[in-house]
Design a protein around this motif. Structure first.
Motif: not given
Length: 296
Positions: A20-21, A25-28, A90-93, A103-104
């Motif tokens: 899992l990611p 880091a994904l939010y950044r 995983l969905s966030l990735r 865009p998120l």
């Protein structure tokens, strides 16, 4: 990451991740992409890709922490909403990929549907896969569905569908919904005081550190006078109130209406009909709806 030699349903390319990611880091990445000139060009369609990760195990301490934050009893059986949290990175990735059409940052979670095919226990190992579908116009922009599927030993046991709205200035947009009269909510059976700690505690257990939930400044940057509760906390808290009356297999669907500001007091009500439940969460003072849902 490695791509498999097969495609998933709908011709999507299957990409398997080794683990899992990390959500931080994904939010950044998402915040960096929101800066002028950094977002790249968004595609007009959903990416034809499906992400997967195998062998996800439950941390009992994390499950207990989640249960406390959301009001569930401490037990080995996973709440329906916990698998959403477990597979959310995983969905966030998927949603933070440069080619994702919305865009998120600033995205609005407008609805969520979870189907529990059978109870899942904490000792089981879960495989997840996720993909996006059904990109469509909306009167305020575009919305799409992000599907997250949990399987045990090759059999689907859980499925979640989250509908997200990306606000945009559009010339025509989609059809305007029928506003109609506001339905009468079920009689309130409980009142809950929702403190700012709900935002930070749920961010900790869910990995969803969107600043609109945890920071006054972050909330104001996106048009909210103060932080708001996570929609999936609201759904989980409602399910916790119905926990002893839920069947072994069911579908629970909610529509998120107005945000729950932090702090505030909300009223919960539920009514049963033929083995099903209708429930709602409203502002305790003015009766404005925060969430309406059904269990079938």
């Amino acid at each position: 990451m490695t791509a498999s030699d097969r495609t998933g349903p709908g011709g999507r390319l299957r990409i398997d991740l080794p683990r899992l990611p990390a959500p931080g880091a994904l939010y950044r990445r998402a915040l960096l992409g929101a800066l002028p000139g950094m977002g790249g060009r968004r595609r007009p369609e959903v990416p034809a890709v499906e992400l997967g990760v195998a062998g996800v195990k439950v941390d009992p301490a994390h499950l207990a922490d989640y249960d406390r934050v959301c009001g569930f009893r401490l037990a080995d059986r996973l709440p329906a909403t916990y698998l959403h949290v477990l597979g959310f990175p995983l969905s966030l990735r998927l949603m933070t990929a440069p080619e994702f059409p919305i865009p998120l940052t600033g995205v609005v979670h407008v609805a969520n549907r979870i189907t529990v095919h059978r109870p899942v226990e904490a000792g089981e190992t879960v495989d997840f896969r996720t993909y996006a579908e059904n990109l469509r116009p909306h009167e305020r922009g575009r919305q799409l569905d992000v599907v997250l599927v949990g399987s045990v030993d090759g059999t689907e046991v859980w499925r979640g569908v989250s509908t997200y709205l990306g606000k945009e200035r559009t010339a025509g947009g989609g059809p305007r919904p029928d506003r109609g009269d506001r339905p009468t909510p079920p009689a309130a059976s409980a009142h809950w005081r929702v403190t700012p700690r709900v935002g930070t505690d749920y961010a900790r257990v869910s990995g969803d550190h969107n600043p609109i939930h945890t920071s006054k400044l972050g909330a104001r940057l996106f048009g909210f006078p103060r932080p708001i509760a996570h929609g999936m906390w609201s759904k989980a808290r409602c399910l916790a109130a119905l926990e002893s009356r839920l069947p072994e297999a069911y579908t629970v669907e909610v529509a998120f209406k107005l945000p729950v500001p932090l702090p505030s007091t909300v009223a919960f009500g539920a009514s049963a009909s033929g083995g099903s439940w209708d429930f709602a969460l409203h502002d305790a003072r003015q009766g404005r709806p925060h969430l309406v849902g059904t269990v079938r």
